[in-house]
Design an enzyme around this catalytic site. Structure first.
Site, mmCIF file in Angstrom:
data_model
loop_
_atom_site.group_PDB
_atom_site.id
_atom_site.type_symbol
_atom_site.label_atom_id
_atom_site.label_comp_id
_atom_site.label_asym_id
_atom_site.label_seq_id
_atom_site.Cartn_x
_atom_site.Cartn_y
_atom_site.Cartn_z
ATOM 1 C CG ASP B 300 -11.518 27.011 -68.581
ATOM 2 O OD1 ASP B 300 -10.672 27.911 -68.409
ATOM 3 O OD2 ASP B 300 -12.578 26.930 -67.944
ATOM 4 C CD GLU B 341 -4.170 17.125 -64.320
ATOM 5 O OE1 GLU B 341 -4.865 16.870 -63.313
ATOM 6 O OE2 GLU B 341 -4.594 17.728 -65.316
ATOM 7 C CB THR B 371 -5.030 27.377 -52.678
ATOM 8 O OG1 THR B 371 -3.752 28.001 -52.696
ATOM 9 C CG2 THR B 371 -5.212 26.566 -51.416
ATOM 10 C CG MET B 376 3.312 25.414 -54.988
ATOM 11 S SD MET B 376 4.717 25.606 -53.880
ATOM 12 C CE MET B 376 3.980 26.284 -52.436
ATOM 13 C CB SER B 377 -0.979 20.141 -54.000
ATOM 14 O OG SER B 377 -0.401 19.333 -54.992
ATOM 15 C CE LYS B 388 1.394 16.783 -57.993
ATOM 16 N NZ LYS B 388 0.503 16.533 -56.871
#
Lengths: 598, 675
Positions: B300, B341, B371, B376-377, B388
């Site tokens: 990752d 972030e 999700t 996006m959230s 965003k």
């Protein structure tokens, strides 16, 4: 040792190197069923054979079916040979009117030729009719060699194939070995031998009147000199000599090319009718190594790793050079106990130990022949190994003990050394920090188990049967020398038979119930009990996925791998046989140096 | 457990326990599992029985017999030492498992107090500050700080909260603050702690595939040597020099691979133990072996290759939008975003544009969480719909309304991506406002590690949710071989399947529930301890430190385990050459003095030669215990170089060392007149 001798050895190896690739490419094409220049002639014959025998050439076999086919084929043809031997007196082509071969000897000989051993407890010229020689023995020379090549190819397929259940078709592989590889080569080769003076006829034996009559010792039925009541040997006056004849050249060709080694005559390749000239001698040695060397290239080509094929070739070449150098050195050094005898090389004499060697071949070519014939499982001889110095005679013995993997028997040499490769990869493969893999195939418990079964066969039969023979009366009565030399005779006999070599150390009377029976058993076990687990590995490897090679992969293509492989072969062989050898040839050598001989 | 890291190899308590255990292990039923050492034990029993009958050269026979027993005991001691280290760890863990009382919630809302052993999967318990979590489970309500030091050795408390990827709690850990409701997920005896104890104790230890294969090889060699020694007696009789059973058994024991046979299981246990030292729990030895074979590492990006936190560095507004407008929208969309972030966006807006965090409750704000599907959230408030997200996610979002991303924004997105940053596009009411420039910081030293991995033939693949451009830039900077951009769980799964289809072994780390299928599919799946229960069950290793970089160490430990086995096998077999040269002349020099030519070590007497070989054979096991437990030195390099180095050290060394060792022992025992 002479420059001339070394040059001949070097030229020999160079020619082997030169023919490896063309032969290897040819065989790869034959067994991948690609087109070859012989197809126009041979394809129709092949198709006809399959139609007659109702073989479906497209059918692919699992290892089990392949193995059962091979066993059935060998079993039936062994039986046929046994019957021919037992009824040869009623069959044609028997100008000398030889009777039936005795039961134990016939069984031993049938087992011997079926297993590509060609151990001979008889003299060909006084036992076997021409028909038995041609239809019985020479037939087996072809088929046992063809079976060996087929098995090696099946093993290579096992390595090369990915996630497949099958390893080829036994009938097709064997037919193609015989038709494409052995027959055409033997036709040309037999003619070459005839050009050198090897006989080829079906005539009764000639009788020649001696220029001068000879007094010779009479021998009894047990092969030992007769002693009269006055304690002196019984002498006989001989005024004529029987000169044996026969279809020798045709049998000689396949005897060498198929690494069979069973001589038409008792004296084998030291007989002037079998091996008359230095050129025929060179060709004979060359033909022993030709197919086994070529198969290493076939291995590389079929597995897609040509460098691996060469690495295996190199390991064989290193072991070959070790053997031939030791034998040549030991024989050229001569016998230190012969004080005053001039054993130096000069223009007039070859020097060194010439006992049991043909003058027309000399020290270098006898040492080379002995090494080659035992590196491969040929067993033909052009000198008597029993008469070699202890260390010189140990070289052929050790060569066979290393499972004849130095080029080796046709096919048998390749699959033999590949078992060692599997073991080397397993032992040392871990040292690169990965579970062992061989050309992308993981070597797992099943493969190790089968490889160990193969490895166990040798010590089991050789050591156990030699041990029994060395203490039991029925074993001891056959040896002709006491002390360590006698032990070596027994050890050599079982090693030669287990290794399907067939060369005799001479001196041991093998034509007894014990040696005939135990010997036949040894040869059969030494051949088939190695083949069955070997094919099991092939079948198992074929099923496996291939791990792609990376910088972390165990290298099987480098000089380092060659060194590793050579070390594993030497160490496994040495660890198994060191005690036996140290009481045999090693002790004999040390005693000889101390002034005692046997 | 943290203190274990510093535990020395020769801890007095462990040694005491190991000494006792090595006697207990003499039980033939236990010894049978190790064919090589079983043969030695049988040999020892035979010589012991004969000792009573044989009157001749009693002192020599006695010494041989004693050293044969020592050989068995030393091998048992090696295994017991390896186990002992695990057992000490298990003791510490057991303390954490002590019986606690649990407050089980009843359907009517009341709670009842039951012993933790009575809890079954599916029960819901309430745990308040100061109490122990009674069993493994998932937080279904509340948030709490939990002290997990009993499991991880890490003293700093961690946050456990309902929902998301930090919901798993482990039995035996202690809640430090707040109240949580936990749904128990495992029955008594099957908890993580139970499994861990069983694992470190080696109670459930099964032989790994490679160990089984190696055992077959060793058993095969043992049979070969058995044949060589048994048949030697007839040859000796033929030669007029029969041998005593003591001498023959000595030869046999010296030849069979006792060194590797005695240390094999210790190496396996120690390999697992080394993982534990790194705070990684392997659920099976098989996984450790597989780690050595790994061809492809899926890493990752975040937390492994780059420092976990990407920081918002700049707001780049679209044409016609002021930077302040954009900053405002960006901050609003991030107020509920607790990711580093998200927080860094709030901070940047506050520092650069003096926008303070606002209380949104009054505005009836609805937060749209991130999700893996929408990627996006955002937030809906006062008729504003702010989103965003990654550029393709926002493009898709805008596409629904028939709008497209302005070219200027696309240009800045590409610009940011090319420089290795992460662009986040902010949109409000179907209109793109601008781009947030998130900066990624690659950890130091990663390039060198990836180079090492490459030289070992291991391919590294960076997994990231970033777009391909960003991913490529970071991949270039970090020096990974390949990357998977905009990775969804399905993409990850497909990648693993593709690699495995080509015959490769894949290792990965993961923590989220959506990582679980990939963790299960991978050959080595390391789940983070902070991860969800599902992830932990799916993987075959758990990293208690939750440090994804550790995958590289896990691979190294796997390789080291296999190398140690190979090295000691090679060493053991190479040793035999010297032993032959010691024993064979000693056996027969009495009858054939010429055979002394083979006594190249010039050992004093036949008795001293045989005894020295037996003593060397026993002592070498003890001498190699530290190597077996620590593993052979390992530096990443190509297989060819590794092989050359190890063949030289353990192959050639194995040939030479016994010559020197046996000679020294011979000098010593003849010096003190033992023979």
């Amino acid at each position: 040792m002479t420059i001339n001798g070394w040059t001949q050895i070097a030229v020999f190896l160079a020619v082997i190197l030169a023919i490896t690739k063309p032969l290897g490419v040819f065989m790869a094409r034959v067994f991948s069923r690609e087109r070859t220049f012989l197809d126009p002639v041979l394809r129709p014959i092949e198709r006809l054979l399959y139609r007659v025998t109702s073989v479906n050439e497209e059918h692919e076999m699992r290892w089990t079916e392949y193995c059962v086919s091979m066993l059935l084929f060998s079993g039936v043809s062994m039986l046929v040979l046994y019957v021919i031997e037992r009824v040869q007196q009623w069959l044609p082509l028997n100008p000398q009117k030889f009777g039936a071969v005795a039961q134990a000897l016939a069984f031993n000989t049938a087992a011997s030729f079926t297993t590509n051993t060609n151990w001979q407890n008889y003299s060909g010229e006084s036992t076997m009719s021409y028909l038995t020689q041609m239809a019985g023995l020479a037939y087996h020379n072809f088929t046992s060699a063809a079976v060996g090549i087929a098995l090696a190819i099946a093993f290579v397929r096992g390595i090369a194939r990915k996630e497949k259940e099958t390893i080829g078709n036994f009938w097709v592989d064997m037919t193609r070995s015989a038709l494409w590889v052995l027959l055409p080569a033997c036709i040309v080769y037999a003619l070459l031998l005839v050009s050198q003076g090897v006989v080829q006829n079906l005539r009764p034996y000639d009788t020649a009147k001696l220029v001068e009559t000879q007094q010779v010792q009479k021998t009894g039925a047990d092969g030992k000199p007769l002693i009269g009541s006055d304690g002196k040997p019984v002498m006989d006056t001989v005024s004529s000599q029987t000169i044996a004849q026969g279809p020798v050249a045709s049998q000689e060709a396949i005897k060498m090319l198929g690494t069979n080694g069973g001589g038409f005559f008792n004296a084998n390749s030291s007989h002037p009718f079998e091996n008359p000239t230095p050129l025929s001698n060179f060709l004979q040695m060359l033909s022993i190594f030709a197919i086994p060397a070529g198969l290493t290239y076939t291995l590389g080509r079929m597995t897609g790793s040509q460098r691996h094929g060469w690495a295996v070739w190199a390991a064989m070449a290193v072991l070959f050079l070790c053997g031939v150098a030791t034998a040549y050195w030991a024989e050229a050094s001569g016998n230190p106990l012969l004080h005053g005898a001039d054993q130096q090389v000069s223009a007039l004499q070859p020097g060194g130990n010439m006992e049991g060697k043909e003058v027309r071949f000399g020290i270098a070519n006898s040492a080379l022949f002995a090494t080659v014939t035992t590196d491969a499982s040929c067993g033909a001889i052009n000198g008597v190994h029993d008469s070699f110095t202890p260390l010189g005679g140990m070289v052929p013995l050790v060569n066979i003990m290393l499972s004849e993997t130095v080029f080796g028997g046709v096919g048998a040499g390749l699959y033999g050394i590949l078992i060692y490769v599997v073991l080397s990869v397993f032992i040392a493969g871990l040292m690169v920090g990965r579970t062992p893999e061989y050309l992308g195939k993981k070597i797992e418990a099943y493969d190790v188990k089968m490889a160990m079964l193969v490895t166990l066969v040798f010590p089991l039969i050789i050591l156990v049967l030699t041990a029994i023979s060395s203490v039991a009366k029925f074993g001891l009565t056959s040896i002709s020398n006491s002390g360590p030399h006698g032990l070596t005779q027994i050890l050599y006999a079982f090693t030669s038979m287990a290794g399907n070599n067939g060369s005799a150390f001479a001196g041991l009377n093998g034509n007894t119930l014990w040696y005939n029976t135990a010997g036949a058993f040894t040869m059969l076990v030494g051949r088939f009990f190695m083949i069955i687990p070997m094919l099991a590995i092939a079948g198992n490897l074929a099923k496996k996925k291939t791990v792609p090679a990376s910088a972390g992969t165990f290298p099987v293509t480098t000089p380092l791998f060659t060194v590793l492989l050579v070390s594993v072969i030497l160490i496994v062989g040495a660890l198994t046989f060191f005690p036996a050898l140290s009481l045999g040839p090693v002790l004999e050598h040390l005693l000889m140096m101390a002034g005692k001989t046997f | 457990m943290a203190e274990k890291k510093s535990k020395s190899l020769w801890d007095a308590k462990i040694i005491r326990r190991a000494l006792v255990d090595s006697l207990v292990k003499l039980d033939p039923r236990t010894m049978m599992k190790n064919p090589v050492m079983f043969v030695v034990e049988v040999g020892s029993v035979v010589t012991t029985l004969l000792l009573l009958r044989e009157r001749q050269s009693f002192a020599f026979n006695l010494q041989i017999t004693l050293w044969l027993w020592f050989t068995v005991l030393f091998a048992n001691f090696a295994e017991a030492m390896a186990e002992g280290r695990g057992k000490a760890q298990a003791d510490t863990l057991r303390k954490a498992r002590s019986e606690t009382q649990a407050k089980r919630l009843l359907p009517n809302g009341w709670t009842e107090t039951v012993p933790s052993a009575k809890l079954r999967a599916g029960d819901v318990v309430q745990v308040t500050a100061g109490e122990f979590v009674p069993g493994d489970g998932e937080v279904i309500e509340g948030v709490a700080s939990v002290d997990e030091s009993a499991i991880t050795g890490e003293s700093a408390p961690v946050i456990r909260e309902a929902g998301g990827d930090r919901s798993a709690v482990t039995g035996g850990t202690r809640v430090l603050s707040d109240v949580i409701k936990v749904r128990i997920t495992s029955n008594p005896g099957e908890t993580f702690l139970d499994r861990m104890i069983a694992l470190v104790e080696g109670a459930e230890r099964q032989k790994t595939p490679n160990e089984i294969a190696l055992n077959i090889l060793l058993a095969g060699l043992t049979i070969i040597f058995l044949l060589a020694v048994v048949t030697l007696q007839p040859f000796a009789i033929y030669s007029g020099s029969p041998q005593t059973v003591f001498v023959l058994v000595s030869l046999l024991v010296c030849l069979i691979p006792t060194t590797i046979g005695g240390l094999l299981s210790a190496i396996g246990i120690a390999g697992m133990d080394r993982l534990v030292q790194h705070n990684v729990l392997a659920m099976s030895g098989r996984a450790v072996e597989a780690a050595g074979d790994v061809n492809t590492l899926l890493l990752d990006k975040t937390g492994t290759i780059t420092l976990g936190n990407r920081q918002a560095a700049e707001f780049i507004p679209a044409p016609g939008i002021t930077t302040a407008e954009m900053a405002d929208a960006a901050q609003l969309s991030s107020l509920a975003d607790e990711t580093p972030e998200g927080r860094s966006i709030v901070v940047l807006a506050k520092e650069r544009y003096a926008l303070r965090g606002r209380e949104l409750a009054s505005h009836e704000a609805v937060f749209v969480p991130f999700t893996a599907q929408t990627r996006m959230s955002g937030v809906n408030l006062d008729g504003r719909e702010i989103r965003k997200g990654a550029v393709d996610a926002i493009t898709k979002y805008l596409h629904q309304f028939g709008t497209v991303l302005p070219r200027e924004i696309q240009a800045s997105v590409e610009q940011i991506s090319r420089s290795g940053g992460t662009p986040l596009v902010v949109a409000e009411n179907q209109r793109a406002l601008g781009v947030i420039y998130l900066k990624d910081i690659v950890k130091g030293g990663m390039r060198e590690r990836f180079n090492q991995l490459r030289s070992m033939g291991i391919k590294t693949v960076m997994i990231t949710g970033d777009n391909p451009l960003t991913a490529a830039a970071i991949a270039r900077e970090a020096g990974v071989d390949d990357f998977l951009a905009e990775a969804t769980p399905k993409d990850k799964m497909d990648l693993i399947r593709r690699e495995q289809g080509a015959g490769k072994l894949v290792a990965m780390t993961g923590d989220g529930t959506n990582d679980a299928p990939a963790l299960a599919q991978a050959d080595v799946g390391v789940a983070m301890n902070t991860g969800t229960q599902a992830a932990k069950e799916a993987g075959n290793m758990v990293d208690l430190d939750s440090n994804p970089t550790k995958l590289i160490e896990v691979v190294a430990i796997g390789k080291q385990l296999l190398m140690t086995r190979g090295a000691l096998t090679t060493f053991s077999i190479a040793n035999d050459v010297a032993k032959y040269f010691a024993i064979i002349p000693a056996m027969f020099a009495g009858t054939f003095p010429v055979l002394n030519a083979l006594n190249i070590m010039h050992l004093q007497t036949p008795e001293s030669a045989i005894l020295s070989a037996v003593i060397f054979n026993a002592l070498i096991i003890i001498a190699l215990i530290p190597l077996a437990l620590r593993g052979v030195a390992y530096k990443p390099m190509s297989a060819e170089s590794l092989l050359r180095q190890n063949l030289l050290v353990y192959g050639f060394g194995g040939l030479i060392v016994p010559f020197i060792g046996i000679k020294l022992i011979d000098l010593l025992i003849t010096g003190v007149k033992l023979v």
